[in-house]
Design a protein around this motif. Sequence first.
Motif, PDB file in Angstrom:
ATOM      1  N   GLY A   1       0.809  -1.210   0.000  1.00 37.35           N
ATOM      2  CA  GLY A   1       0.000   0.000   0.000  1.00 37.35           C
ATOM      3  C   GLY A   1       0.843   1.260   0.000  1.00 37.35           C
ATOM      4  O   GLY A   1       0.526   2.233  -0.712  1.00 37.35           O
TER       5      GLY A   1
ATOM      6  N   SER B   1       1.017   4.033  -3.067  1.00 36.72           N
ATOM      7  CA  SER B   1       0.342   5.288  -2.702  1.00 36.72           C
ATOM      8  C   SER B   1       1.263   6.498  -2.638  1.00 36.72           C
ATOM      9  O   SER B   1       0.807   7.626  -2.856  1.00 36.72           O
ATOM     10  CB  SER B   1      -0.340   5.136  -1.329  1.00 36.72           C
ATOM     11  OG  SER B   1      -1.294   4.110  -1.338  1.00 36.72           O
ATOM     12  N   ASN B   2       2.541   6.284  -2.338  1.00 37.88           N
ATOM     13  CA  ASN B   2       3.407   7.405  -1.961  1.00 37.88           C
ATOM     14  C   ASN B   2       4.408   7.843  -3.024  1.00 37.88           C
ATOM     15  O   ASN B   2       5.187   8.770  -2.789  1.00 37.88           O
ATOM     16  CB  ASN B   2       4.182   7.049  -0.685  1.00 37.88           C
ATOM     17  CG  ASN B   2       3.264   6.799   0.489  1.00 37.88           C
ATOM     18  OD1 ASN B   2       2.108   7.222   0.495  1.00 37.88           O
ATOM     19  ND2 ASN B   2       3.769   6.101   1.499  1.00 37.88           N
TER      20      ASN B   2
ATOM     21  N   LEU C   1      -5.258   0.609  -5.921  1.00 40.86           N
ATOM     22  CA  LEU C   1      -4.513   1.867  -5.786  1.00 40.86           C
ATOM     23  C   LEU C   1      -3.896   2.326  -7.108  1.00 40.86           C
ATOM     24  O   LEU C   1      -3.734   3.523  -7.333  1.00 40.86           O
ATOM     25  CB  LEU C   1      -3.418   1.692  -4.729  1.00 40.86           C
ATOM     26  CG  LEU C   1      -3.923   1.390  -3.318  1.00 40.86           C
ATOM     27  CD1 LEU C   1      -2.772   0.988  -2.403  1.00 40.86           C
ATOM     28  CD2 LEU C   1      -4.674   2.592  -2.735  1.00 40.86           C
TER      29      LEU C   1
END
Length: 476
Positions: free
Chosen positions: A202, A206-207, A245
């Motif tokens: 995740g 996401s980052n 995502l």
Amino acid sequence: MMTSVLADGFPTRHLFDETAGQKAERLSWWTHDRFGLFIHFGLYSLPARGEWIKMQGRMSDSEYEKYFKNFDPDLFDARAWAKAAKGAGMKYAVLTAKHHDGFCLWDTKFTDYKVTNTPFGRDIVREFVEAFRAEGLRVGLYFSLLDWHHPDFTIDARHPRMPAGCRPADPSGTIGGEATWASVNAGRDMGRYRRFMKDQVGELMSNYGRIDIVWFDFTYPNDGGHGKSAADWDSEGLLRHARSLQPWIIVDNRLGLTDTADGWDFVTPEQFRVEHWPTVGGRRVPWEMCQTFSGSWGYARDEMMWKDPDELLLLLVQSVSKGGNLILNVGPTARGAFDARALGRLEAIGEWMTLNGRSVYGCTEAPASFKPPEGTVLTYNPMTRRIYVHLVVRPGSRLACDFCDQIAYAQFLHDASEVSFEVHGTRTEQKQTFYKSGCEGRAYFRIPKTALGMRLPVIEVLLKQNDAKDRTRKDN
């Protein structure tokens, strides 16, 4: 959901609501670009004996800790890596965000075993994705399903701490006593480890902006009853989370979801030459050959058996000639630089790709009716309807060809100089490239001596449009 199988053996269980056309569109950039860079970089770069050194040496965490305490790649420059990849003609790159030793190259919140806690202190994943995007390359991240450092990852036949006397992948299926395995795994919880993996995936999804490829590695269910299956990873849940995502990501086949039609996007033959387009259940599937310059993925200082540029180029065009990609690995040194052996090969490949990349990008296997002349490899661009004849074995002054009646024009790709053509048994010199009377006999390319000094010369053949359409339709 029960798995159903078509008559040809291809599974029909689907995890995602995506049509075949939508999947092809998602993969379209990847099947066009054909050529990528793998980068294996981590703590194993310090011992410089390959990425499996902890397992091969049965090293304890405390023995391996010296590499964590001394990880400081002061020459690391992601921009230099990206420029080297682009210069070689590569179009995408995949970095080992986490390999089997569990060390993380990003500033994860879920373990202290990360690059920002080493003397180096910087987020390598962030610098990698930013630098490669700046050069116009697609970016991918490799994520190991194994983690030899995590306290909840159960010890198995691929773990450095497997019980003494056990061997990985014992064909007898008798690897140690069950009581021994239960003892070494006391207190470990794969449920907690699965949550850890999902949290880390995740973060990566996401980052760091858009991620184009996720390379999960790997599933091994049959190691004498002490391996890991898709259920051990919750592979379905992990993939669903990643794609929720980043819906556009492309994913390899090592999550173990072989009973699904879409739990993977491409298959991954490793370290061998592929003879035929790979199939699953009788169907041709997207594929990518992963290869190293030498025998190791991580940096190996003392390894001398390196493939030369001619071998590497042959791997590339042979992959494309069977409808596949090539991802070629570099293992940076512990100081974070590509060593001279790797750079020299990347530069040589780049010189060839600058002049001959048209025979790779957008190309695939030639229609079956076009037989390769002896000692050659063919690739084919279905959009431009051009055949590329790679002269692997240098011919004499002539090269026999059996599809002369389909050719409108031929030229060397590196300089667009005309390649003349003659029909066997005719001595008449004509200005035209081809004889208007057709090809009643066998025909030959005329090969000038000057071409034989080049690395892997390529003849670009422009096909007669109508005939090429007809042949492509019949072959497909």
